[in-house]
Design a protein around this motif. Sequence first.
Motif, PDB file in Angstrom:
ATOM      1  N   ALA A 171       0.761  -1.092  -0.035  1.00 40.30           N
ATOM      2  CA  ALA A 171      -0.010  -0.012   0.097  1.00 40.30           C
ATOM      3  C   ALA A 171       0.843   1.282   0.078  1.00 40.30           C
ATOM      4  O   ALA A 171       0.542   2.251  -0.716  1.00 40.30           O
ATOM      5  CB  ALA A 171      -0.772   0.087   1.234  1.00 40.30           C
ATOM      6  N   ALA A 172       1.923   1.038   0.528  1.00 32.84           N
ATOM      7  CA  ALA A 172       2.872   2.278   0.731  1.00 32.84           C
ATOM      8  C   ALA A 172       3.421   2.892  -0.812  1.00 32.84           C
ATOM      9  O   ALA A 172       3.523   3.973  -1.084  1.00 32.84           O
ATOM     10  CB  ALA A 172       3.918   2.007   1.870  1.00 32.84           C
ATOM     11  N   ARG A 173       4.046   1.412  -1.299  1.00 34.60           N
ATOM     12  CA  ARG A 173       4.371   1.911  -2.652  1.00 34.60           C
ATOM     13  C   ARG A 173       3.385   2.396  -3.615  1.00 34.60           C
ATOM     14  O   ARG A 173       3.522   3.253  -4.373  1.00 34.60           O
ATOM     15  CB  ARG A 173       5.180   0.477  -3.134  1.00 34.60           C
ATOM     16  N   GLY A 174       2.171   2.046  -3.422  1.00 29.43           N
ATOM     17  CA  GLY A 174       1.012   2.430  -4.426  1.00 29.43           C
ATOM     18  C   GLY A 174       0.671   4.106  -4.050  1.00 29.43           C
ATOM     19  O   GLY A 174       0.555   4.482  -4.968  1.00 29.43           O
ATOM     20  N   LEU A 175       0.645   4.092  -2.744  1.00 25.45           N
ATOM     21  CA  LEU A 175       0.287   5.405  -2.451  1.00 25.45           C
ATOM     22  C   LEU A 175       1.450   6.717  -2.874  1.00 25.45           C
ATOM     23  O   LEU A 175       1.090   7.640  -3.218  1.00 25.45           O
ATOM     24  CB  LEU A 175       0.211   5.597  -0.897  1.00 25.45           C
ATOM     25  N   ASP A 176       2.658   5.995  -3.098  1.00 28.12           N
ATOM     26  CA  ASP A 176       4.004   6.861  -3.583  1.00 28.12           C
ATOM     27  C   ASP A 176       3.665   7.097  -4.884  1.00 28.12           C
ATOM     28  O   ASP A 176       3.974   8.287  -5.385  1.00 28.12           O
ATOM     29  CB  ASP A 176       5.136   6.026  -3.433  1.00 28.12           C
ATOM     30  N   LEU A 177       3.146   6.230  -5.485  1.00 22.85           N
ATOM     31  CA  LEU A 177       2.908   6.387  -7.084  1.00 22.85           C
ATOM     32  C   LEU A 177       1.794   7.380  -7.189  1.00 22.85           C
ATOM     33  O   LEU A 177       1.819   8.347  -7.887  1.00 22.85           O
ATOM     34  CB  LEU A 177       2.509   5.089  -7.936  1.00 22.85           C
ATOM     35  N   LEU A 178       0.551   7.295  -6.462  1.00 24.19           N
ATOM     36  CA  LEU A 178      -0.453   8.148  -6.455  1.00 24.19           C
ATOM     37  C   LEU A 178      -0.052   9.601  -6.044  1.00 24.19           C
ATOM     38  O   LEU A 178      -0.542  10.540  -6.629  1.00 24.19           O
ATOM     39  CB  LEU A 178      -1.640   7.564  -5.403  1.00 24.19           C
ATOM     40  N   LEU A 179       1.197   9.818  -5.193  1.00 22.31           N
ATOM     41  CA  LEU A 179       1.379  11.032  -4.531  1.00 22.31           C
ATOM     42  C   LEU A 179       1.861  11.862  -5.821  1.00 22.31           C
ATOM     43  O   LEU A 179       1.570  12.833  -5.859  1.00 22.31           O
ATOM     44  CB  LEU A 179       2.588  10.820  -3.605  1.00 22.31           C
ATOM     45  N   GLY A 180       2.591  11.142  -6.848  1.00 29.01           N
ATOM     46  CA  GLY A 180       3.010  11.756  -8.325  1.00 29.01           C
ATOM     47  C   GLY A 180       2.029  12.368  -8.834  1.00 29.01           C
ATOM     48  O   GLY A 180       2.185  13.454  -9.500  1.00 29.01           O
ATOM     49  N   ALA A 181       0.673  11.580  -9.019  1.00 28.73           N
ATOM     50  CA  ALA A 181      -0.286  11.839  -9.808  1.00 28.73           C
ATOM     51  C   ALA A 181      -0.839  13.038  -9.155  1.00 28.73           C
ATOM     52  O   ALA A 181      -1.446  14.085  -9.745  1.00 28.73           O
ATOM     53  CB  ALA A 181      -1.342  10.663  -9.971  1.00 28.73           C
ATOM     54  N   ALA A 185      -1.164  16.532 -11.103  1.00 29.31           N
ATOM     55  CA  ALA A 185      -2.417  16.846 -11.852  1.00 29.31           C
ATOM     56  C   ALA A 185      -3.518  17.136 -11.169  1.00 29.31           C
ATOM     57  O   ALA A 185      -4.458  17.524 -11.454  1.00 29.31           O
ATOM     58  CB  ALA A 185      -2.807  15.393 -12.792  1.00 29.31           C
ATOM     59  N   GLY A 186      -3.179  16.871  -9.522  1.00 31.00           N
ATOM     60  CA  GLY A 186      -4.277  17.357  -8.693  1.00 31.00           C
ATOM     61  C   GLY A 186      -5.425  16.537  -8.335  1.00 31.00           C
ATOM     62  O   GLY A 186      -6.237  16.608  -7.806  1.00 31.00           O
ATOM     63  N   ARG A 187      -5.152  15.181  -9.029  1.00 31.44           N
ATOM     64  CA  ARG A 187      -6.135  13.864  -8.822  1.00 31.44           C
ATOM     65  C   ARG A 187      -5.366  12.698  -8.842  1.00 31.44           C
ATOM     66  O   ARG A 187      -4.102  12.631  -9.771  1.00 31.44           O
ATOM     67  CB  ARG A 187      -7.246  13.924  -9.729  1.00 31.44           C
ATOM     68  N   ALA A 188      -5.705  11.680  -8.396  1.00 31.66           N
ATOM     69  CA  ALA A 188      -4.874  10.391  -8.391  1.00 31.66           C
ATOM     70  C   ALA A 188      -5.666   9.268  -8.978  1.00 31.66           C
ATOM     71  O   ALA A 188      -5.238   8.361  -9.191  1.00 31.66           O
ATOM     72  CB  ALA A 188      -4.327   9.989  -6.957  1.00 31.66           C
TER      73      ALA A 188
END
Length: 365
Positions: A171-181, A185-188
């Motif tokens: 989950a932490a690694r997935g959230l890290d990717l979503l952090l970049g989005a 772009a202001g949305r994930a």
Amino acid sequence: MSEGGAVRATEGRAAAVPGVSPVPTAAVDGASEGNRARVLRAWAELLRLPALFTVPGDALAGAAALTARPDRRTLFAVGSSLCLYEAGMVLNDWADRADDAAERPHRPLPSGRVRPAAAFTAACAFTAAGLALAGRGGRPALTVAAPLAATVWSYDLFLKHTPAGPFAMAAARGLDLLLGAAATAGRARPALPSAALLATHTLAVTTLSRQETRQGTPTAALAALATTGALSWLVQRRPSPGLSPHRRSPDGPLHGHRGQPGRGSTHRSPAPLTAALAVAYAITTARPYLHASLNPSPALTQQAVGAGIRATIPLQAALIARSGATATTTATATTTATATATATALLTAALAPVARIFAKRVSIT
């Protein structure tokens, strides 16, 4: 007498005393440099510096999932990711210092090269810095970074040795990717598929890492090998150009699938770069995973885990490359998105050999 004269007189008297010789300045400087080198080495091991090269690709893949060009906010997301990752590395060893004293006495904390209080302070500082940088990337980024930091601390302090541990790390690694989005772009939400693929890889590697210090079973290595094969195939399934009617472009307006209004996106053959990066991902892990499955000894398992960590980089690059031809409205926009994704993917992939070189000097696990 001046201060310099007093020092010279004192040195002269010391030299005149039988059996006593002054300590050469060069020797003192050499010892000081040696101490500094040992301290830096200890912290490099504690921070697992080679693993840092697996982090920037998370935010870049998140931005690419929304076909957004990396910008200043993306850099804040990368900085936040690096800080939160290092917070997790340091906190991991701080929480495991008693176990490491028995299983890995050479590690910086049980060996006494780094004080536990200094390690805990560093973990707190890295966490604060990570959240501050996420805040600079915008409120959406901070909204993702806060649960990411909570997941990191929860894993290290409470969940690591429970069945939920590997899932928390994933989950932490997935959230890290979503952090970049979110930062770019202001949305994930559109980045969730990419985050799921990256999290699945992390889940397999973390599960395998649980038997790094003991003789294990072939199951975890075989599962990781199968996961790599599945992800190598899935990452090559990219949407055709165009947007489903429920997905917004980075510019805001809703668009249907180009040439097929009102229909969802379909899949087409992967671009050569995406396919090549998927193959690189599979090759990085295939042999170490196979060896660990045939002989699940601690040494071979550690090698397999290290390969799995490094394989994160070509996987990130493949996720970026496959996003280059997604949802755009004009041929010019498609060309621009493809060029940006290609350059970003190649830049990310270039981190892999660098990580491998550093891993020869400092352990990545």
